[in-house]
Design an enzyme around this catalytic site. Structure first.
Site, PDB file in Angstrom:
ATOM      1  N   HIS A  90     116.970 110.301  68.042  1.00 20.21           N
ATOM      2  CA  HIS A  90     115.667 111.223  68.905  1.00 20.21           C
ATOM      3  C   HIS A  90     114.647 110.248  68.811  1.00 20.21           C
ATOM      4  O   HIS A  90     114.409 109.894  70.231  1.00 20.21           O
ATOM      5  CB  HIS A  90     115.454 112.490  68.286  1.00 20.21           C
ATOM      6  CG  HIS A  90     114.387 113.176  69.140  1.00 20.21           C
ATOM      7  ND1 HIS A  90     114.485 114.312  69.730  1.00 20.21           N
ATOM      8  CD2 HIS A  90     113.435 113.672  68.908  1.00 20.21           C
ATOM      9  CE1 HIS A  90     113.604 114.911  70.478  1.00 20.21           C
ATOM     10  NE2 HIS A  90     112.289 114.024  69.952  1.00 20.21           N
ATOM     11  N   GLU A  91     113.935 110.107  67.847  1.00 17.65           N
ATOM     12  CA  GLU A  91     113.100 109.552  67.963  1.00 17.65           C
ATOM     13  C   GLU A  91     113.326 107.617  68.509  1.00 17.65           C
ATOM     14  O   GLU A  91     111.949 107.528  68.704  1.00 17.65           O
ATOM     15  CB  GLU A  91     112.751 109.103  66.725  1.00 17.65           C
ATOM     16  CG  GLU A  91     112.082 110.641  65.614  1.00 17.65           C
ATOM     17  CD  GLU A  91     111.059 111.593  66.313  1.00 17.65           C
ATOM     18  OE1 GLU A  91     110.304 110.672  67.035  1.00 17.65           O
ATOM     19  OE2 GLU A  91     111.176 112.823  66.269  1.00 17.65           O
ATOM     20  N   HIS A 146     112.381 108.113  72.477  1.00 19.38           N
ATOM     21  CA  HIS A 146     111.139 108.047  72.150  1.00 19.38           C
ATOM     22  C   HIS A 146     110.692 106.561  71.326  1.00 19.38           C
ATOM     23  O   HIS A 146     109.982 106.258  72.506  1.00 19.38           O
ATOM     24  CB  HIS A 146     110.477 108.975  71.382  1.00 19.38           C
ATOM     25  CG  HIS A 146     109.999 110.545  71.592  1.00 19.38           C
ATOM     26  ND1 HIS A 146     110.687 111.399  72.558  1.00 19.38           N
ATOM     27  CD2 HIS A 146     110.795 111.583  70.677  1.00 19.38           C
ATOM     28  CE1 HIS A 146     110.138 112.149  72.997  1.00 19.38           C
ATOM     29  NE2 HIS A 146     110.852 112.690  70.855  1.00 19.38           N
ATOM     30  N   HIS A 155     111.479 104.118  75.023  1.00 20.31           N
ATOM     31  CA  HIS A 155     110.810 104.404  75.798  1.00 20.31           C
ATOM     32  C   HIS A 155     109.553 103.689  76.149  1.00 20.31           C
ATOM     33  O   HIS A 155     109.127 102.944  76.992  1.00 20.31           O
ATOM     34  CB  HIS A 155     110.754 105.638  76.093  1.00 20.31           C
ATOM     35  CG  HIS A 155     110.031 106.586  77.121  1.00 20.31           C
ATOM     36  ND1 HIS A 155     110.017 108.110  77.683  1.00 20.31           N
ATOM     37  CD2 HIS A 155     109.965 105.590  77.959  1.00 20.31           C
ATOM     38  CE1 HIS A 155     109.845 108.324  79.016  1.00 20.31           C
ATOM     39  NE2 HIS A 155     109.505 107.363  79.661  1.00 20.31           N
TER      40      HIS A 155
END
Length: 599
Positions: free
Chosen positions: A386-387, A390, A393
């Site tokens: 998940h991180e 980020h 991105h």
């Protein structure tokens, strides 16, 4: 025992020397920035002189903001790695002070810009070609023009901001500092003090009596203080509605969503689509009843694992598994992931004084660092992925956009992270060959979907209802909100409010209701990510290229347009329906496995 930071192997810590080689270098930069901010006060009153002046002021403002971003990130992350160190508490505070000073010095910028006539602004752009690079930046500011008040009115609102924040701040102090929770007996019969931190652990217990004791003890406190919490939430809602009214918005929701240029139809479409698919939620609840062997399933039975256990992963195994799952996005993406994993972008292990939880951070000119507090379990593997979503991105945005567009809205942020989670789920399901592990992975996915799309949309319905009620003159008493919340909860879960009386107080402990129409973005983000992951897994190279383009877009266009280019129309129900199709497919498989494993 939790280790001190000095006991953690350096390879498991983030390398902040890539930002500033030393604390002394940070302090020198702070001094230079504060001098530059003082000098920047000369720009006030000059912006409207010419196109060249507008460009000069804009670039000076953005250049200082860029330097302060880097300054703040260093102090903030140094503080997070051990919050007990006074030196870095001071660094963190000074970074915030620099931001405040920037806002103060350039407070003139937006009023002076918006005072320009369209004719004058267009003439400035014609005479100064350098302004064209900031076309979308200016467009966003001018979109807000009808809602900017006079200088005197803006000054009054700014002066009143501390008063307006009384509701959420009082809630935060009461909820985090002053509430005292009872002790309960754990699985071993030991008396343990209930807290926000250990509540979810008790709710995940395999011992139903432990879950019940924790649940009833938690909500007994919120029942006791329900009238105070009603007043703090009512104050926040009234503030949102007042600010929207004086700024000439039709509602608080319109005002909140306009910050990210998100049409209100996106919100309504979400609520409508989720309500249509509530039978899937009820079906999942029915499966829980069956697997757990509980006919009278209660709200405190929703968080424990359905299976006997979950797969376990060491940190090194998790890195390898993440790389395997994300390789589908191509060599360039995987190369960036490996760089993050090998070049100390990640602060891995818990240490005494370290901030809890996990996040991805950094600034335009730094690595997209990640903070973890690693535990060897499936949930932490998902947190890593998940991180990493980020951080990728951020890395793609910063590599492909100038500083002015080098960030992205919260509306877009959770899409990248949860796309990665969906890719991991698909990868794990493709490689496991034992039913128990497959059952655990499916259970993890469905619980995540339930907790994000269904639960956060329930929150969104409640939030909209209380704002509309206040706007219509309804008094938001605890009795009103208890009844509203209990009815919504019964609708979403299919569990009667009479059999779950404590759940009527849940609204009182949710901080997100003070965030002004924030929670719906968790739901839209998760659904969009599900749709994108399906395209990446089952689509063409063009679908993957479009996804990378979304990661690279930053804030160079409006969020809805960015997603449209990526292949997801978030004003339509289609992306939501696609997400529910995945949920149903995986629910069917879990039902089949349950018959096999737990019949």
């Amino acid at each position: 025992m939790v280790k001190n930071r000095t006991e953690i192997d350096e390879k498991y810590t983030w390398d902040l020397s890539t930002i500033f080689p030393s604390d002394e270098a940070w302090e020198a930069e702070l001094s230079e920035i504060m001098v530059a901010l003082e000098e920047a006060s000369r720009f006030e009153g000059t912006l409207a002189q010419s196109g060249h002046a507008l460009l000069e002021v804009t670039e000076a403002y953005l250049a200082l903001a860029r330097r302060i971003d880097t300054l703040y990130v260093y102090g903030h992350m140094k503080n997070d790695q051990d919050t007990r160190e006074a030196k870095y508490q001071e660094f963190n505070a000074k970074g915030k002070t620099a931001y405040a000073k920037l806002s103060q010095v350039f407070a003139f910028y937006e009023p002076e810009l918006l005072a320009l006539s369209e004719e004058t602004f267009n003439q400035f752009v014609k005479e100064e070609p350098g302004l064209e690079a900031y076309a979308h930046y200016f467009d966003r500011l001018f979109q807000n023009k009808p809602h900017v008040l006079s200088k005197a009115e803006e000054g009054i609102l700014a002066a009143a901001s501390e008063v307006f924040s009384a509701g959420p701040e009082t809630f935060s102090i009461l909820n985090n500092a002053d509430l005292k929770f009872p002790t309960i007996r754990d699985e071993n019969g030991k008396e343990v003090q209930l807290s926000h931190g250990n509540y979810i652990t008790f709710m995940q217990s395999k011992d139903r009596e432990v879950r019940k004791r924790a649940y009833e003890a938690m909500y007994s406190v919120y029942e006791q203080f329900q009238h105070v919490f009603a007043k703090t939430l009512q104050t926040a809602v009234k503030t949102h509605n007042l600010n929207a009214s004086v700024r000439h918005y039709g509602s608080a929701r319109e005002a909140a969503l306009s910050r990210n240029f998100v049409p209100e139809a996106v919100y309504d479409t979400l609520v409508s689509a989720v309500n249509k698919h509530l039978p899937l939620m009820h079906r999942y609840i029915k499966l829980r009843k069956k697997v757990m062997g509980i006919d009278d399933l209660k709200m405190y039975d929703l968080y424990t694992l359905l299976g006997e256990s979950e797969p376990s992963f060491s940190y090194e195994d998790a890195l390898a598994k993440a790389e395997e799952a994300l390789a589908i996005l191509g060599e360039d993406y995987l190369g960036r992931v490996k760089k993050a994993f090998s070049e100390r972008w990640i602060d891995v292990h818990e240490n005494t004084g370290k901030r809890s939880g996990a996040y991805s951070g950094g600034a335009y000119d730094t690595n997209a660092f990640m903070l973890l507090n690693w535990q060897d379990n499936l949930n932490n593997l998902y947190t890593l992925v998940h991180e990493t979503g980020h951080s990728m991105h951020s890395a793609y945005t910063r590599a492909n956009q100038p500083y002015v567009y080098g960030d992205y809205s919260i509306f877009l942020a959770e899409i990248a992270s949860t796309t990665n989670e969906n890719l991991l789920t698909e990868h794990l399901l493709n490689e496991v060959d034992d039913d128990a592990s497959r059952f655990a992975i499916l259970n993890h996915y469905l619980d995540g979907f339930r907790g994000t799309i269904f639960r956060q949309t329930q929150f969104a319905e409640f939030e909209l209802a209380i704002h509309q009620a206040d706007q219509a003159g309804e008094v938001l008493t605890s009795e009103y909100m208890n009844a509203l919340y209990a009815d919504l909860n019964a609708k979403y879960y299919g569990l009667s409010k009479e059999d779950n009386p404590q759940i009527q107080y849940e609204w009182a402990r949710i901080p997100h209701f003070y965030y002004n129409y924030y929670v719906f973005q968790y739901s839209t983000g998760f659904a969009a990510a599900t749709a994108l992951a399906e395209k990446i897994i089952n689509g063409s190279q063009e679908d993957k290229d479009k996804y990378i383009a979304y990661l690279s877009a930053g804030s160079s266009d409006y969020p809805i347009n960015v997603m449209q280019t990526a292949g997801v129309d978030m004003t339509s129900e289609d992306y939501l329906n696609a997400a529910f199709e995945v949920f149903e497919r995986r629910l069917e498989e879990l039902e089949t496995l349950a018959e096999k494993l737990y019949a």
